[in-house]
Design an enzyme around this catalytic site. Structure first.
Site, PDB file in Angstrom:
ATOM      1  N   MET A  14       2.076   1.262  24.191  1.00 51.06           N
ATOM      2  CA  MET A  14       3.291   1.985  24.620  1.00 51.06           C
ATOM      3  C   MET A  14       3.002   2.777  25.883  1.00 51.06           C
ATOM      4  O   MET A  14       1.942   3.402  25.996  1.00 51.06           O
ATOM      5  CB  MET A  14       3.733   2.954  23.534  1.00 51.06           C
TER       6      MET A  14
ATOM      7  N   SER B 196      -0.517  -2.581  11.552  1.00 46.52           N
ATOM      8  CA  SER B 196      -0.427  -2.000  12.894  1.00 46.52           C
ATOM      9  C   SER B 196      -1.374  -0.815  13.023  1.00 46.52           C
ATOM     10  O   SER B 196      -1.265   0.180  12.296  1.00 46.52           O
ATOM     11  CB  SER B 196       1.002  -1.532  13.177  1.00 46.52           C
TER      12      SER B 196
ATOM     13  N   GLY C 144       8.817   2.498  19.438  1.00 46.81           N
ATOM     14  CA  GLY C 144       8.290   3.746  19.962  1.00 46.81           C
ATOM     15  C   GLY C 144       7.502   4.542  18.950  1.00 46.81           C
ATOM     16  O   GLY C 144       6.583   5.260  19.314  1.00 46.81           O
TER      17      GLY C 144
ATOM     18  N   ASP D 168       8.752  -6.457  12.828  1.00 51.63           N
ATOM     19  CA  ASP D 168       7.984  -5.260  13.180  1.00 51.63           C
ATOM     20  C   ASP D 168       8.826  -3.998  13.040  1.00 51.63           C
ATOM     21  O   ASP D 168       9.773  -3.774  13.793  1.00 51.63           O
ATOM     22  CB  ASP D 168       7.501  -5.417  14.629  1.00 51.63           C
ATOM     23  N   GLY D 169       8.455  -3.171  12.065  1.00 48.15           N
ATOM     24  CA  GLY D 169       9.088  -1.860  11.909  1.00 48.15           C
ATOM     25  C   GLY D 169       9.696  -1.654  10.536  1.00 48.15           C
ATOM     26  O   GLY D 169      10.561  -2.426  10.110  1.00 48.15           O
ATOM     27  N   GLY D 170       9.210  -0.659   9.831  1.00 43.49           N
ATOM     28  CA  GLY D 170       9.804  -0.317   8.539  1.00 43.49           C
ATOM     29  C   GLY D 170       9.576  -1.348   7.452  1.00 43.49           C
ATOM     30  O   GLY D 170      10.287  -1.358   6.449  1.00 43.49           O
TER      31      GLY D 170
ATOM     32  N   GLY E 154       5.966   4.763  14.667  1.00 45.59           N
ATOM     33  CA  GLY E 154       5.775   4.229  13.331  1.00 45.59           C
ATOM     34  C   GLY E 154       6.586   5.032  12.333  1.00 45.59           C
ATOM     35  O   GLY E 154       7.164   6.074  12.665  1.00 45.59           O
ATOM     36  N   GLY E 155       6.669   4.535  11.121  1.00 44.69           N
ATOM     37  CA  GLY E 155       7.268   5.285  10.023  1.00 44.69           C
ATOM     38  C   GLY E 155       8.777   5.434  10.063  1.00 44.69           C
ATOM     39  O   GLY E 155       9.331   6.309   9.411  1.00 44.69           O
TER      40      GLY E 155
ATOM     41  N   GLY F 120       2.633  -0.810   9.508  1.00 44.45           N
ATOM     42  CA  GLY F 120       1.763   0.306   9.871  1.00 44.45           C
ATOM     43  C   GLY F 120       1.600   1.245   8.700  1.00 44.45           C
ATOM     44  O   GLY F 120       0.607   1.220   7.957  1.00 44.45           O
TER      45      GLY F 120
END
Ligand code: DX5
Ligand code: ZN
Length: 216
Positions: free
Chosen positions: A39, A10, A144, A175-177, A146-147, A197
């Protein structure tokens, strides 16, 4: 596991002062898709970048541009992202009342249509659009930023989504983590595409980071 797992870094976690070089580097490192998080500060509590930035990056690489729209409304902006060079465009189930129309619109431009689901949105919300989609993006954090920390219930959602999809040619993207620690259970449950990401762009060696996730 012989299934080919795709890794989609990402750009949200890249160095914004050197975006062209970052896109070239991630392509050379063996990324399958470049995930682009759009976003609007309305659908999600953050603002990132839009179609003009994506268009400016298109000549840097021939990698598949996987555009994740965290915007509401959606429809009026789709053509702009197609013109910017998106190959896959995902809209959120929660972004408006006319998901079916949005998906038809995306496909009418000859690009792949994806649907993204927030962590609290059930898999059943996809039941009536299964034949209109090429990809499902399951959010494993609240969108919303990253991280953030991976939400473990996503693994169960992947398993149930795999059943619901049957033999349809629809990719399951997470998507995410996603990290090399969380990726293994997702692959085992049936995920096809892992967005990452922080776990790629914030690592010293992009190729090593991508391989570590792919082979988790
Ligand atoms: C979150 C975005 C994600 C995010 C993933 O709203 O959709 O794509 O960039 O970032 P990491 O991998 O750092 O959780
Ligand atoms: Zn995303």
């Amino acid at each position: 596991m012989s299934r080919a797992i795709k890794v989609a870094p990402s750009l949200l976690a890249a160095d914004y002062g050197r975006l062209t070089e970052e896109v070239q580097a991630i392509t050379a490192a063996g990324a399958d898709y470049l995930h682009l998080d759009v976003m609007d500060g309305h659908f999600v509590p953050n603002i990132s970048f839009g179609a003009d930035i994506i268009k400016a990056l298109r000549p840097a690489s021939d990698i598949t541009f996987d555009v994740h729209l965290m915007i509401s409304p959606v429809d009026a902006y789709i053509e702009g992202f197609v013109e910017a060079g998106a190959a896959i465009i995902s809209a959120h189930v929660e972004a408006g009342p006319h998901l079916d129309r949005t998906l038809q619109l995306i496909r009418s431009f000859g690009v792949k249509a994806g649907v993204a689901l927030n962590p609290s949105t059930p898999i059943s919300s996809l039941e009536c659009v299964l034949d209109r989609i090429d990809l499902v993006c399951l959010m494993s954090v609240n969108p919303g930023f990253g991280g953030q920390k991976f939400i473990p219930n996503t693994v169960n959602k992947v398993r149930r989504l795999r059943e619901l999809l049957g033999d349809r040619p629809v990719e399951i993207e997470i998507d995410g983590g996603v990290t090399k620690e969380t990726a293994g259970a997702l692959i085992e449950a049936g995920a096809d595409v892992l967005v990452a990401g922080t776990a790629v762009f914030r690592q010293p060696d992009y190729a090593d980071a991508i391989e570590a996730i792919r082979n988790a």
